[in-house]
Design an enzyme around this catalytic site. Sequence first.
Site, PDB file in Angstrom:
ATOM      1  N   LEU A   1       0.777  -1.175  -0.033  1.00  7.07           N
ATOM      2  CA  LEU A   1       0.013  -0.159  -0.093  1.00  7.07           C
ATOM      3  C   LEU A   1       0.865   1.159  -0.084  1.00  7.07           C
ATOM      4  CD1 LEU A   1      -2.841   1.374   0.216  1.00  7.07           C
ATOM      5  CD2 LEU A   1      -2.428   1.201   2.638  1.00  7.07           C
TER       6      LEU A   1
ATOM      7  N   GLN B   1       1.105   8.236  -4.495  1.00  4.80           N
ATOM      8  CA  GLN B   1       1.257   7.481  -5.593  1.00  4.80           C
ATOM      9  C   GLN B   1       1.816   8.237  -6.937  1.00  4.80           C
ATOM     10  OE1 GLN B   1      -2.557   5.446  -6.006  1.00  4.80           O
ATOM     11  NE2 GLN B   1      -2.373   4.551  -4.041  1.00  4.80           N
TER      12      GLN B   1
ATOM     13  N   GLY C   1       6.558   3.183  -4.600  1.00  4.33           N
ATOM     14  CA  GLY C   1       6.328   1.968  -4.664  1.00  4.33           C
ATOM     15  C   GLY C   1       7.694   1.045  -5.253  1.00  4.33           C
TER      16      GLY C   1
ATOM     17  N   GLU D   1       1.650 -13.041  -2.732  1.00  3.72           N
ATOM     18  CA  GLU D   1       0.306 -13.576  -2.355  1.00  3.72           C
ATOM     19  C   GLU D   1      -0.752 -12.760  -3.186  1.00  3.72           C
ATOM     20  OE1 GLU D   1      -2.903 -13.849   1.139  1.00  3.72           O
ATOM     21  OE2 GLU D   1      -0.832 -13.479   1.691  1.00  3.72           O
TER      22      GLU D   1
END
Length: 415
Positions: free
Chosen positions: A236, A242, A247, A270
């Site tokens: 997150l 963003q 990231g 996952e």
Amino acid sequence: MDLGEQGILLPAPLRVFDCSANEVISFKFVRSEKDLENDEIDFAPEFTHQIFGENERIFGYKDLAIDIYCLSSSLNFYLNIEFAEKINPKKYQQFKADDIVQALNEWLPSTTTTNLDQFLSKLKTEQEYGTFGEQILTYELKGEKSTSYLIHRVNENFCDDQKFLEWYTRLETFLVFFIDAASRIDKEDRNWIIYLLYQKYQNENSQTCYAPIGYITVYLYYAYPDKKRPRISQVLILPPYQRKGHGRRLLTAIYNDLRKDSRVQDITAEDPSDEFVALRDLVSLELCHKYLPDLFSKEPMLKTPRLTKEMVVKAQDVCKLTRQETRRVHEMCFLQAINKSDDEQMKRFRLLVKQRLFEPLQFDKRRRLQLADPALEALATDPEKRKKYLATQYEYVIEHYQNIIRAFNKYQDRI
């Protein structure tokens, strides 16, 4: 027509009481009282289905507005709900208003206040919330003045730190709003590692503060006979931060941190979203170019266009990539190396990709196993459907790879 959560098509007079939860909820990070008046820093949730049902709608309020404010460092929350009118069940006996507070309380911290003055009074202690964990990287973004970012690792023993647990539980509030099918981690399980991304800033009193702007959780699975296999679980970056490369920085830092551990076999993920697959592909491509140029740069790629055992072994040993991820990196590197106008080279690339795409469609004759997905089973037995499927998937893959390569080139230009 609007569909109420009861699954009933609403009569026209009741539609004014129905609204999209994603549209009426507004988040805001607060660093000073001035931020309360700044609508430009508001941001909306991406998901509310775990709170308000599959349709993500709230019923029973006209002109509803739900404001959720959060102090940037301590992550203390304020909730304000306003509406022009609430439906009268006596007038419309079939319908009643949703209990918004009860629904939100499943995720909002128990310390959330509805008193704005009480919320703002906590601003004066924001500088007391420092960073948690061990710092593994600091960086700055080009064009940003007096702002730096820190990446910290919180090891498995975090369950013994009560202050961190309380703070982190508040940070987890954002999961349900920005990750599909989100769930909290088991904080008593010592196999979790948490990587935190902070923004360092100065408050109005010129005091240094740290605001968490994103995080990634990693679970350490056991791999036979004496290895660990970290699995990335939650990723997150909060919406205001963003599309700025955070990231990529965070995921790269995690790979670089974990690859120092000789007991780490490789790093998995996952149930990755499309966005995370793209991010991981970019990071994997950069790692292989940086640490294994003798195998993945243009010259060796053109010399040996097939995926070799050495590539798989070294990518796992040095970069901690899985075999499947190494295969994708190899395809991207081959696409980088070839002449896109050369039909023969593009044919070789196309065959590489389609061979990988075809493998899951094959029937395992040795073990007599059928494919689990009936749709894939049909593709395996119908040549025309399979041909069409592979052509469509190939177009998706090459577009995806071209986007990754463009991002790779953009970041290389900034070095």
